[in-house]
Design an enzyme around this catalytic site. Structure first.
Site, PDB file in Angstrom:
ATOM      1  N   HIS A   1       0.879  -1.175   0.000  1.00  8.88           N
ATOM      2  CA  HIS A   1       0.000   0.000   0.000  1.00  8.88           C
ATOM      3  C   HIS A   1       0.919   1.228   0.000  1.00  8.88           C
ATOM      4  O   HIS A   1       2.017   1.183   0.557  1.00  8.88           O
ATOM      5  CB  HIS A   1      -0.844  -0.039   1.268  1.00  8.88           C
ATOM      6  CG  HIS A   1      -1.923   0.989   1.346  1.00  8.88           C
ATOM      7  ND1 HIS A   1      -1.670   2.305   1.664  1.00  8.88           N
ATOM      8  CD2 HIS A   1      -3.263   0.907   1.164  1.00  8.88           C
ATOM      9  CE1 HIS A   1      -2.805   2.979   1.675  1.00  8.88           C
ATOM     10  NE2 HIS A   1      -3.791   2.160   1.377  1.00  8.88           N
TER      11      HIS A   1
ATOM     12  N   ASP B   1       3.215  -3.861   8.095  1.00 10.45           N
ATOM     13  CA  ASP B   1       1.944  -3.163   7.928  1.00 10.45           C
ATOM     14  C   ASP B   1       0.856  -4.221   8.073  1.00 10.45           C
ATOM     15  O   ASP B   1       0.620  -5.019   7.159  1.00 10.45           O
ATOM     16  CB  ASP B   1       1.910  -2.514   6.536  1.00 10.45           C
ATOM     17  CG  ASP B   1       0.534  -1.946   6.201  1.00 10.45           C
ATOM     18  OD1 ASP B   1      -0.399  -2.092   7.018  1.00 10.45           O
ATOM     19  OD2 ASP B   1       0.391  -1.379   5.097  1.00 10.45           O
TER      20      ASP B   1
ATOM     21  N   GLN C   1      -4.414  -5.075   7.183  1.00 13.83           N
ATOM     22  CA  GLN C   1      -5.409  -6.064   6.724  1.00 13.83           C
ATOM     23  C   GLN C   1      -5.281  -7.375   7.495  1.00 13.83           C
ATOM     24  O   GLN C   1      -5.995  -8.340   7.184  1.00 13.83           O
ATOM     25  CB  GLN C   1      -5.245  -6.334   5.217  1.00 13.83           C
ATOM     26  CG  GLN C   1      -5.430  -5.125   4.335  1.00 13.83           C
ATOM     27  CD  GLN C   1      -6.879  -4.619   4.283  1.00 13.83           C
ATOM     28  OE1 GLN C   1      -7.808  -5.283   4.742  1.00 13.83           O
ATOM     29  NE2 GLN C   1      -7.067  -3.438   3.739  1.00 13.83           N
TER      30      GLN C   1
ATOM     31  N   LYS D   1     -10.622  -0.236  10.256  1.00 16.56           N
ATOM     32  CA  LYS D   1     -10.796  -1.495   9.517  1.00 16.56           C
ATOM     33  C   LYS D   1     -11.194  -2.638  10.456  1.00 16.56           C
ATOM     34  O   LYS D   1     -11.439  -3.752  10.012  1.00 16.56           O
ATOM     35  CB  LYS D   1      -9.512  -1.864   8.775  1.00 16.56           C
ATOM     36  CG  LYS D   1      -9.178  -0.885   7.638  1.00 16.56           C
ATOM     37  CD  LYS D   1      -8.031  -1.394   6.816  1.00 16.56           C
ATOM     38  CE  LYS D   1      -7.314  -0.315   6.051  1.00 16.56           C
ATOM     39  NZ  LYS D   1      -8.036   0.214   4.913  1.00 16.56           N
TER      40      LYS D   1
ATOM     41  N   CYS E   1      -4.721   2.419  -3.735  1.00 15.70           N
ATOM     42  CA  CYS E   1      -3.469   2.941  -3.124  1.00 15.70           C
ATOM     43  C   CYS E   1      -2.315   1.969  -3.311  1.00 15.70           C
ATOM     44  O   CYS E   1      -1.428   1.859  -2.441  1.00 15.70           O
ATOM     45  CB  CYS E   1      -3.652   3.262  -1.642  1.00 15.70           C
ATOM     46  SG  CYS E   1      -4.891   4.508  -1.340  1.00 15.70           S
TER      47      CYS E   1
HETATM   48  C1  LIG Z   1      -2.435  -2.718   3.710  1.00 17.91           C
HETATM   49  C2  LIG Z   1      -2.840  -1.313   4.062  1.00 17.91           C
HETATM   50  N1  LIG Z   1      -1.924  -0.479   4.557  1.00 17.91           N
HETATM   51  C3  LIG Z   1      -2.229   0.787   4.893  1.00 17.91           C
HETATM   52  C4  LIG Z   1      -3.497   1.284   4.736  1.00 17.91           C
HETATM   53  C5  LIG Z   1      -3.772   2.694   5.129  1.00 17.91           C
HETATM   54  O1  LIG Z   1      -4.711   2.750   6.173  1.00 17.91           O
HETATM   55  P1  LIG Z   1      -5.072   4.142   6.835  1.00 17.91           P
HETATM   56  O2  LIG Z   1      -5.629   4.986   5.728  1.00 17.91           O
HETATM   57  O3  LIG Z   1      -6.094   3.817   7.883  1.00 17.91           O
HETATM   58  O4  LIG Z   1      -3.826   4.694   7.410  1.00 17.91           O
HETATM   59  C6  LIG Z   1      -4.482   0.460   4.192  1.00 17.91           C
HETATM   60  C7  LIG Z   1      -5.834   0.995   3.933  1.00 17.91           C
HETATM   61  O5  LIG Z   1      -6.451   0.674   2.949  1.00 17.91           O
HETATM   62  C8  LIG Z   1      -4.146  -0.870   3.864  1.00 17.91           C
HETATM   63  O6  LIG Z   1      -5.055  -1.695   3.350  1.00 17.91           O
END
Ligand SMILES: Cc1ncc(COP(=O)(O)O)c(C=O)c1O
Length: 414
Positions: free
Chosen positions: A129, A207, A210, A233, A372
């Site tokens: 992401h 990260d 998910q 999430k 993203c």
């Molecule tokens: C794998 C992953 N990393 C980071 C993010 C970013 O999340 P946030 O916008 O809550 O910081 C997301 C959100 O879609 C994600 O799916």
């Protein structure tokens, strides 16, 4: 020998906890297939946050009166819930952030700026992401470090055979990877990557945006160095997230943001920092949101993360079987048995945004775009995909409605 059955959840019953499903969308029951983007909120979280704001709210840590003490207890209670959820050894290692993006930026800026330089290599994956891609890319650029990506194969799985070649390119200092790809649902071999990172003398940053909402996570068993996730999430409110980091690393790092709360003493000559975790929590935090995240964690734990994971895997298997009936649909990523509850696909001859729009007319909410993950989507050779994703409240009939909606989209637009 004892046989342990896979725990099951009653998604239909759980759905009743979510007010959003009480109201039709475009005259139809809502089929919400966008939980990888953000999850819906159960009454338990909404009511608890309302009660908190109504009767227990004051700023935290700063006052000695009863209301402030209650508010502080609720806020710090949420920290303990986060600690327990990921099995961290101490709440000192749990930093509240705005979301996982801020958690990852904190590590990239605080650790990266001080520890990276020319000859060092930052390794991410092509499945990242942007939240875990862009901060590391930019910090590598600023420090003169190399920035490299582990590629993925035609099934959307990391090509671990590329690791040896990466190791020859310099001193690997950071490996930053997501546990589960938000676009393809790929479950990355995060334990292997962690071991490899440590063999190289690098830190491992995970990260887990998910992962934490959908499966049991144990940072001590995993052995990584930093791990972040985001409340919205996991059925919690927006505006809250968490970074877990090893105490010795956090101790050695400079603060990310500066201001109130994060200091021990301030004078014109010198300022010293507060103890962990407050050193990294400048300013008034998102108090009710952190509290709400804690309530959401209680909610998920009462259901059982293993059961949630099993439910989503069953649904994704069903969805892949049903999509295989549509010859005009291309599904990306690994086979069902190696995938989390996320499904990206395209309909021949119909732009993903038009697919999503057509589905919306049917009351089916999906996301279309690059999610993203532009490098990932580019590698697939497309500009965008449509993505359906599942959670504890998702039902097989929502998959059926997705399939019917795709047939309509193809008939009318393809
Ligand atoms: C794998 C992953 N990393 C980071 C993010 C970013 O999340 P946030 O916008 O809550 O910081 C997301 C959100 O879609 C994600 O799916």
């Amino acid at each position: 020998m004892a046989v342990t059955a896979t725990p099951k959840i009653d998604a239909r019953r759980l759905r009743a906890d979510f007010p959003v499903f009480d109201r039709p969308i475009r005259g139809k029951p809502l089929a919400y297939l966008d939980s990888a983007n953000s999850a819906q909120k159960p009454r338990q979280v909404l009511d608890a946050m309302h009660e908190f704001y109504a009767y227990s709210y004051a700023n935290v840590h700063r006052a000695v009166y009863d209301l402030s003490e209650r508010s502080t207890a609720a806020f710090e209670g949420a920290r303990e819930k986060v600690r327990a959820l990921i099995n961290a050894s101490s709440t000192r290692e749990v930093i509240f952030t705005r979301n996982v993006t801020e958690a990852l930026n904190l590590v990239a800026y605080s650790w990266g700026l001080a520890n990276l330089g020319p000859g060092d290599v930052v390794v991410i994956t092509e499945l990242e992401h942007h939240a875990n891609f862009v901060p590391w890319q930019q910090i590598a650029r600023r420090t003169g470090a190399e920035f490299r990506a582990i590629p993925f194969d035609d099934q959307g799985e990391l090509m671990l055979e590329s690791l040896d070649e990466l190791a020859r390119q310099g001193q690997i200092k950071v490996v930053a990877a997501n546990w589960i790809s938000n676009t393809l649902g790929t479950i990355n071999p995060i334990e292997k990557l962690t071991s490899w990172a440590h063999e190289q003398g690098a830190i491992m940053v995970v990260d887990a945006a998910q992962a934490v909402p959908h499966r049991s996570v144990d940072v001590q068993a995993l052995g990584c160095d930093f791990l972040g996730f985001t409340s919205h999430k996991l059925c919690g409110p927006t505006g809250a997230g968490a970074l877990w980091g090893r105490a010795e690393l956090l101790e050695s790092m400079e603060p990310f943001e500066m201001g109130g709360e994060m200091i021990r003493s301030v004078s014109v000559e010198e300022t010293t920092w507060n103890e962990l975790p407050y050193k990294f929590e400048a300013g008034t935090p998102a108090i009710a949101e952190a509290y709400g995240m804690g309530v959401a964690i209680d909610y998920l734990e009462a259901i059982g993360l293993e059961a949630i994971d099993a439910h989503e895997r069953e649904l994704v298997g069903y969805a892949m079987d049903r999509l295989a009936e549509l010859p005009f649909v291309t599904v990306y990523g690994p086979p069902a048995e190696r995938r989390a509850g996320i499904l990206s696909f395209n309909v021949d001859g119909v732009h993903p945004h038009d697919v999503a729009q057509m589905l919306d007319f049917e009351g089916v909410a999906v996301r279309a775009g690059h999610h993203c993950t532009q490098p990932l989507v580019r590698r697939l050779g497309v500009s965008a995909t449509t993505r359906a994703s599942f959670y504890l409240y998702s039902l097989p009939e929502e998959v059926d409605r997705l399939v019917e909606g795709l047939r309509k989209a193809k008939d009318m637009l393809g």
